[in-house]
Design a protein around this motif. Sequence first.
Motif, PDB file in Angstrom:
ATOM      1  N   GLN D  56       0.826  -1.198   0.000  1.00 47.65           N
ATOM      2  CA  GLN D  56       0.000   0.000   0.000  1.00 47.65           C
ATOM      3  C   GLN D  56       0.867   1.258   0.000  1.00 47.65           C
ATOM      4  O   GLN D  56       0.568   2.231  -0.685  1.00 47.65           O
ATOM      5  CB  GLN D  56      -0.914   0.002   1.228  1.00 47.65           C
ATOM      6  CG  GLN D  56      -1.837   1.213   1.247  1.00 47.65           C
ATOM      7  CD  GLN D  56      -2.697   1.262   2.492  1.00 47.65           C
ATOM      8  OE1 GLN D  56      -2.404   0.645   3.500  1.00 47.65           O
ATOM      9  NE2 GLN D  56      -3.781   2.016   2.416  1.00 47.65           N
ATOM     10  N   VAL D  80      -5.309  -2.609  -0.284  1.00 50.87           N
ATOM     11  CA  VAL D  80      -6.247  -2.853   0.814  1.00 50.87           C
ATOM     12  C   VAL D  80      -7.370  -1.828   0.729  1.00 50.87           C
ATOM     13  O   VAL D  80      -7.292  -0.870  -0.041  1.00 50.87           O
ATOM     14  CB  VAL D  80      -5.566  -2.729   2.198  1.00 50.87           C
ATOM     15  CG1 VAL D  80      -4.577  -3.845   2.407  1.00 50.87           C
ATOM     16  CG2 VAL D  80      -4.911  -1.385   2.343  1.00 50.87           C
ATOM     17  N   GLU D  81      -8.379  -2.017   1.562  1.00 55.34           N
ATOM     18  CA  GLU D  81      -9.549  -1.160   1.442  1.00 55.34           C
ATOM     19  C   GLU D  81      -9.361   0.201   2.097  1.00 55.34           C
ATOM     20  O   GLU D  81      -9.794   1.222   1.576  1.00 55.34           O
ATOM     21  CB  GLU D  81     -10.755  -1.852   2.088  1.00 55.34           C
ATOM     22  CG  GLU D  81     -11.200  -3.081   1.339  1.00 55.34           C
ATOM     23  CD  GLU D  81     -12.478  -3.658   1.918  1.00 55.34           C
ATOM     24  OE1 GLU D  81     -12.866  -3.219   3.025  1.00 55.34           O
ATOM     25  OE2 GLU D  81     -13.081  -4.520   1.271  1.00 55.34           O
ATOM     26  N   SER D  82      -8.681   0.169   3.263  1.00 57.34           N
ATOM     27  CA  SER D  82      -8.666   1.410   4.045  1.00 57.34           C
ATOM     28  C   SER D  82      -7.427   2.236   3.785  1.00 57.34           C
ATOM     29  O   SER D  82      -6.407   1.733   3.320  1.00 57.34           O
ATOM     30  CB  SER D  82      -8.694   1.087   5.535  1.00 57.34           C
ATOM     31  OG  SER D  82      -9.521  -0.003   5.783  1.00 57.34           O
ATOM     32  N   GLY D  83      -7.545   3.483   4.177  1.00 60.83           N
ATOM     33  CA  GLY D  83      -6.350   4.289   4.293  1.00 60.83           C
ATOM     34  C   GLY D  83      -6.011   5.139   3.106  1.00 60.83           C
ATOM     35  O   GLY D  83      -4.851   5.475   2.885  1.00 60.83           O
ATOM     36  N   ASP D 106     -12.854   1.971   1.365  1.00 60.37           N
ATOM     37  CA  ASP D 106     -13.947   2.156   2.319  1.00 60.37           C
ATOM     38  C   ASP D 106     -14.078   3.602   2.799  1.00 60.37           C
ATOM     39  O   ASP D 106     -14.557   3.851   3.891  1.00 60.37           O
ATOM     40  CB  ASP D 106     -13.759   1.211   3.505  1.00 60.37           C
ATOM     41  CG  ASP D 106     -12.488   1.532   4.279  1.00 60.37           C
ATOM     42  OD1 ASP D 106     -11.780   2.476   3.873  1.00 60.37           O
ATOM     43  OD2 ASP D 106     -12.205   0.845   5.271  1.00 60.37           O
ATOM     44  N   GLY D 153      -7.524 -12.303   4.985  1.00 62.42           N
ATOM     45  CA  GLY D 153      -7.859 -10.902   5.166  1.00 62.42           C
ATOM     46  C   GLY D 153      -8.031 -10.111   3.884  1.00 62.42           C
ATOM     47  O   GLY D 153      -8.468  -8.972   3.918  1.00 62.42           O
TER      48      GLY D 153
END
Lengths: 330, 513, 356, 304
Positions: D56, D80-83, D106, D153
Motif C-alpha cells: 500500500q 487494501v480497502e482502508s487508508g 472504504d 484478510g
Amino acid sequence: MSSASSTTARAWRPSLARRHVPVLATLALLLVMYAVGVSQYRAFSNVQVVFNVFIDNGFLLVVAVGMTFVILTGGIDLSVGSVVAMTAMVSASLLQSGLPAALVLVVALLIGPTLGFLMGCAIHFFDIQPFIATLAGMFFARGMCTFISDASIPITDGFWTTMSQERIGDPRGNFVSISVLIALAVVLVAAYVLTYTRFGRNVYAVGGNSQSALLMGLPVGRTRIAVYTVSGLCSAIGGILLSFYTLSGAPLIAVGMELDVIAAVVIGGTVLTGGSGYVFGTVLGVLVLGVIQTLITFDGSLNSWWTRIVIGGLLFAFILLQRLIGIRFK
Amino acid sequence: MTGSRPVLTMTGISKTFPGVRALHDVDFRLFAGEVHALMGENGAGKSTLIKALTGVYEIDEGTITLDGEQVAFSGPMQAAAHGVSTVYQEVNLCPNLSVAENVFIGREPRRLGVIRWGETRRRARELLARLDLDIDVTALLGTYSLAVQQMVAIARAIDVRARVLILDEPTSSLDADEAAQLFRVMRQLRDEGLGILFVTHFLDQVYGIADRITVLRNGTLVGEYRTEELPQFSLVEKMIGKELDVLERLDEQPRRVVSSRADATALVDTAELGRKGAVAPFTLRIHAGEVVGLAGLLGSGRTEVARLLFGADRADHGQIRVDGGKAPLRNPVQAIDRGIGFCSENRRAEGIVPDLSVRENMMLAMQAARGWLRPIPRRRQDELVDRYVQALSIRPANPDLPVRNLSGGNQQKVLLARWLITEPRLLILDEPTRGIDVGAKAEIQKLVVELSDGGMAVLFISAELEEVLRLSHRVAVMRDRTMVAQLTNDDTLDADRVMRTIASGTHRKEVQR
Amino acid sequence: MNTLTDRFRPLTGHRLFWPALVLVVMLAANTVYRPGFLSVEVKEGHLYGTPVDILRLSAPLILVALGMTLVIATGGIDLSVGSLCAISGAIACLHISEASDQNSLSTVFTALALAFGVALVLGAWNGLLVAVIGIQPIIATLILMVAGRGLAQLITEGQIITINSGPYRAIGLGHVLTLPLAIIIAVAAALLVAALTRRTALGLIVESVGGNAEASRLAGIRSGRIVFLVYVVSAACAAIAGFMMTANVSSADGNAAGLWIELDAILAVVIGGTSLAGGRFSLGGTILGALIIQTLTTTVYAMNIDPQTSLLFKAVVVIAVCLIQSPAFRARVSRRRGATTPRPTTRQPEKEQVSA
Amino acid sequence: GNSDTGGDSGGDDKLVLGFSQVGAESGWRTANTTSIKEAAAAAGIELKFDDAQQKQENQIKAIRNFIQQKVDVIAFSPVVESGWDTVLKEAKDAGIPVILTDRAVDSADKTLYKTFLGSDFVKEGRLAGEWLVEQTKGASGPVNIVELQGTTGSAPANDRKEGFAKAIAANPNLKIVASQSGDFKRADGKQVMEQFLKANPDIDVLFAHNDDMGLGALEAITAAGKVPGKDITIITIDAVKDGMQALADGKFNFIAECSPLLGPQLMELAKKVEAGEEVPARIETEETTFTQEQAKAALPSRKY
Ligand SMILES: Nc1ncnc2c1ncn2[C@@H]1O[C@H](COP(=O)(O)OP(=O)(O)OP(=O)(O)O)[C@@H](O)[C@H]1O
Ligand SMILES: Nc1ncnc2c1ncn2[C@@H]1O[C@H](COP(=O)(O)OP(=O)(O)OP(=O)(O)O)[C@@H](O)[C@H]1O
Ligand SMILES: [Mg+2]
Ligand SMILES: [Mg+2]
C-alpha cells in the motif's frame, strides 16, 4: 619515544576522512541520482517532489534510525516491519473501539518497546542469535496483526485525521506532513544520543568488540537489551506514523519492510558487523531508496518485473559506485 | 605494609572448565601498597585467577574478600565499581573507537549527562603523557600498533580511583623504555597505597618491581614468597617444577656465529622494497641457515618489513628475489609457495581461528598449501600434531580442544607449530616469544637455533634486544620506518651498540648503501 | 551440578540432541492430536502418509539450507535463494512448455541443464559481488533477491507456466523404490555436500575463513575463492530446489515460487546449531532444522490451526526450540531447580595432589 | 514552484492516465495489466504505469507522484480497502479525478473518487454456492465441503467466503468441515489439500477461492488416489486458462468467472471522467459462470 610525535600529524587527517568516506560517497551519489531525475523527467525538479520523498518515507526513516542502533551493536532486528504493522493495527482497533486518542498513543507506543525489550533479553540472557530472536518476534507481531483483525481497519479519529492531513508548507503550495517533522526530530535525538551520551558510546563499543567491552566494564547486557528496546520504540513510532500516513491499520502492511530498512542502513554506510556508522548516513540511505522509487514512478513505463529488475539494478549501481569511491579514497 | 590487613584475599579458589581444571584450591592475597607478581608457566592459571576475581568467570569454590568484606562480582563493571581495575591479557579495547574514548568510555566526563568531548580528549592526552605517549587521541585505536594499544589499555586502568590494580602481562608488547615508564608509574601508584597485581614472564621485571611473588603451577598454588627471599633460580624451578638445565645451557652459549655466506645466492633478496606510509625502501638479503634479527623501537616498522616479505601487504616499490629469481609476492599464497612462513605478532586477530581445534589450527597452513582437494590423512595429522604438542609442550595436550580455550602462551605455541609443520625455508617470527613463559621461551630459542642449523632461514623480531642478539647472525636496525643499519653479530656487537645505532640517525645512509 | 544431568551428559551433550528432541516432541504432539498422523501405507506401489509428505516437502528446503549452511559458515548470508529457485524453475518450465514433446527425456535434461547453468552464473554473480568487490553479503544478495524475482517474472511474463511433462514431474513427485524421488535427491545432495566438505579439506577451510578471515589469509588460504565457491554452491542447491518446487505443482510461478524460503533456510541452519557469525557448521543439524520447520508447517495444516494464529504458533515454537537449545537457558533453569546456594563456600577437606 | 511547470505540459492533448497496479502476484493480475496497457494504446491514452509490488505504501507514493506530474486521471486497484483518504484528498485538491478498479476502498467521503470499476466478489462466492446447492438438491446425507481460502484478510477471500457461506446455508446438509488459507497459490493449495485429505477421509466438495489453489489441490487429490471431478467435486473462481482447461477436461466441475479484462471499460471511463461527464458510482465487469460443457465451448476463444 619522542620520534613517535612525527606520526602524530599524519594519523589525524586520513583517519578522519576515511571514517566519513562511505557517508560522503552516498551523499554525492544521491545528488547525482537526483540530478539525473531532474534532467530526465518533467516536474521532477518541483520542490514538492523532494518533500514527497520525506512524506512517503518518514516512517521508514524512523524505523531505520532504530535499526541503526541495533546494527551498530552488530545485531539485527527483523521484527521491525511486523511491529510497525502491529502498532498500526493496535491503534486502529483501539480507536475503533472508542478509546481516546491520547490513551491509544500511549498503549501503542508501549507495545513495540516491550517486545523489543523481551527480544533483547532473549538475546542477552539466553544467547539466542539476534536473527532468530527477532525472527520469532516478527512472526509473533505479524500473527498478532491478523489475530486482531484479518481485514484492514479504517481510522476516523479526529486527531489522527489532523495529523494525517495537516499540511505545513510555504505559500507556493509546497508542504510536508507533521510526520516528517516527527521523523526529523527522531533523527536529531538519535544522533544526539549516539554522540553525546554514554549509552550511545556503549553502543559503538559493544559493536566494536563486545568481549572487550565486557572486560572494559561496560554494561554490555544493558546496552544490548536497550538497543532492541530502542528499535522497538522506533518501530512503534514508525507504526504510528504509518497509521497517520494510511489512516488505517492493515494486517499485511509493511511486509518485507525490514529488508528495506536494513538496506537503507547499510547503504548509509553502517557496517553490519557493528561498531561503525552514523544516523546521518541512515537518512541518506532512506533517501536513496525513496529517490529510486520516485524515479521509477516518474518513468511510468515499467511493468512489474522490470520495476523489480530496475530497482535491483539501481541498487547495484549505487552500491558498486559507493564501494569504488570508498576504495579510491582509502 | 606487612602488618596491615590484606586489601584482597582469595581463598580456596577452584575453577574447572570442561575437561580442564584451571584452578584448584588456590589462595592469594594482596596488600595495599605492594606490587605482587603472579608467576607461572603458560596455562598455569594466572589469567583465570584474575578473571575469577573480577567476575568474568564464576568460580566453582572459594571466597573472595575485598577490604574484609566478602564479594562476588558479577563482572568487570561491578569489580571496577568496587575499586578493582584490570588490564586483561591481550588488548581488550575497541578498535573502532578513538584513543581518547577507549581511555574513558564508561566514565566519560559529563555535564548534565552530556559527554564533554573536549574535556575527554584533554584528560586522555594528560593521562597518556604520564606514560610518555604522545599520540593523536582522536584517531581510531585500531590504526595504532599493538604496543600503543597496550599502553592505552594501561592508561585506562590507572585513571580509575582504584584500590587494586591488576595488570595481566602488560609489558609483553612493550619495549624496554616503555616498560620502564610503566614501572615508574606503577611505583608511584604503589606509593600512593594501591595494591598492584602484576603478571609477566620477564623475570628481571619481577625482580625490578615486585615486592612479593605468588607462584602457580598447573592450576595449584606453589607458594607465596617475598621477592628478596626468592632467588631467581628457585623461582624458575618452582614455576616449571623441575631443574632448569635447558635455560642455562642457552645462556652459556650465546650464538655469535659470523655469517660468511654473503657471496652465495641469497634465499630472499629485496631491492629497495618499500610501501608508502609503511616502510621506506630497504635492501635486505637473507641466506639459508641464517638468522636475521630485526631490532628497533616500537612502531619503528619491523612488523611492516615482515608483512612485505610475506606478501601480507603489497609492496609498491622495489622488488624481491627468491633464490635469485624475481618473485613478486602479492599475497601470502605466493610467499608460502616459495617456502616463506609468517607468524604474526597479533595472534588473536591474525593468528588463531578461535572456534577451530588445536589440531585444525596447526594443520591450517599446510592444508592451505596442499589445496582443499588433498586432505591430510588423519594418521599424518596425529603424527605431526603429537610431535609439536610434545616439542613445544603445549598444554592441555588435547589437540581436539577449541584453541580459544587455551591460555595465551599456548595459543602462541600452536601458531608456531602451524608454521613449523609446513617446513618453510624462511620463517618470519614476529614476537614469537611474547607472552611465553621462561621454559617455553628457552625451548623456542633453542628451536630457532636448531632450525637454522638445519638450513632454515629465520627473520626474528623481538622487543627483547638480548634475545635478538643471542640468536641472530645479523641484526637489521629499524628507526622511523626506515632500515638504518645492518650489523653483523660479531664480538663487538652488544645491546649498547644497537641502541646507539637506533638513537643516532647520522650514519644511516652509509650503512645502508 | 546435579548428578542426573551428569549421567546423561554424553547424550544431551551431543550438538544434535536438542533439535532432535524438539522434532520428536512435535511429531508426538501431532500423533496425540491425530493418531493416524504417523501412519504410513503403501499405495499404488509407493509410500503414502503424512511423514512421507513431510520428508518430500522438506526436500527443497533441505537443499536450499545445505547451500545456505556453507554460505553462513563463511560468515555470509544468501538472501537470493528464493529468487534463484523461481528463476531456475521458470527457465526449466519455459523450455519444456515450448518443446513439441514435453515428455521427451532429452527436452527435460536440456531444460534442467539450461536452468542449472543460469543459476550457476547468478551464483557466480553473488560470489563476485561478495568476494571480489567486497560488498556486504546481505546487501550483495539483496540485489539479486529483488531483481531475481523480476527476472523470474520476465521469463514467465508474469503468467504461471503450466507444463505437462512426466519426467519433469518426477523430480517433485516421482518414486524410486517406493520412496519419493525428491527425498532421494535431497539425501544425495546432502551426502555430496558432506563428502565435499568432510572428505576433503573444504569444510575445514570454510570454517577457518568464517572463523577468522584475516588469519586464514595469512595462513595461505585463498579466502576469496572459497567465498566465491560457496555462493555458487548455494545457487546450485537453490536451482535444484527450484526444480522440485515447480515439478511438485507442474507449473512455474515467478512471483510465488520460493517466496521467503531464504528465511526458512536461515532458520533451519541456525536451529541446526550453525552460528550466523560464521565458523563451525553442522550439515546434520541443518537437515534436522529443515525437518523441524516443515513439520511445523505441516502441523499448522494438519491441526487445522486458524491461519490467524498460525504465525503466533510458529513464533512460540521457534522461540521454544531456540531456548531449549541455548546452554545459557538450560543452565539457568537447572540452577533454579537445583542448588539454592549458588556459590558453595565450603572448602574441600582433602586437597588433591596434582602432578607437576 | 510547481504551479507553472505542469500546466503547459499538455502540449500534445493526449489524455494522460496514471495507473497504479497492485503487483504481478498472479496470472490473473498480469492479464489485468496487459488488458489495461493494450486498451490504453488502442484508445490513444498515454499511460503512466506503476507497480506497487503488493504494498500500500508504494501505491500511495505512486499516486503522490502522479499528482506531481499532473496526470489527467488517476486509476488504481487498491491493495487494501482502508487508508486512502489523505492521498485522495490531495488528488482532489489538485483537481485530478480518481477511478478505482477491481477492488473498492472504504472511504466515508464518496466524493474522493469518481467511480468503481470491478467485480463483485460476494456475488462470485454466491454463484459458486448456488450452483452447489442446485447440484446437491437430491442428496440425503451430509455433504462435506473443504474450503481453500485466499490470502488471509484480503477482500476477495473475505467476500468469496461470505458469499459462498450465505448461499450454502440454503441446504443444511452442506457442511464446511475444514477451511484453511492457501494464499491464492498452487503450492500452498496443494499442501493444504494434502492435509485435508488425511484429516478428513470423506471429502465430497472442494471450494477454492481461485483456480490456482484448485489446480494445486488437483495434484494432491490425484496423489491420494482419488479422481478429481468425480470423487470430489471441485468449484473454483476466476476462470483463467489453466482452470478452464481443467474444467474442460472434467477435473473441475464449476467455475465462477472473475474477469481481468477491464481495460477497454477503464479507458472509456477515463475519457468520460476527464470530459466531466457523469458516470455511475459503480460499474461491474461483465462476468459469467462456466460448467464443464460451457468450458469446452469457450476454451478456444479464451484470451488469458
Ligand atoms: N574459557 C576457557 N575454557 C576452557 N579452558 C580454559 C578457558 N580459559 C582458560 N582455560 C584453560 O585454563 C588453564 C589456565 O589458563 P590461563 O589462561 O589462566 O593461563 P595463564 O596462566 O594465564 O597462561 P599464559 O601465561 O599463557 O597467559 C589453561 O589450561 C587453559 O587451557
Ligand atoms: N609511539 C607511537 N606514537 C604514535 N604512533 C605509533 C607509536 N608507536 C607505534 N605507532 C603506530 O604503530 C604503527 C607501526 O607499528 P609497527 O607494527 O610497524 O611497529 P613495530 O616496529 O612492529 O613495533 P611493535 O611490533 O613492537 O609494536 C604505526 O601505524 C604507528 O602509527
Ligand atoms: Mg594468561
Ligand atoms: Mg610489530
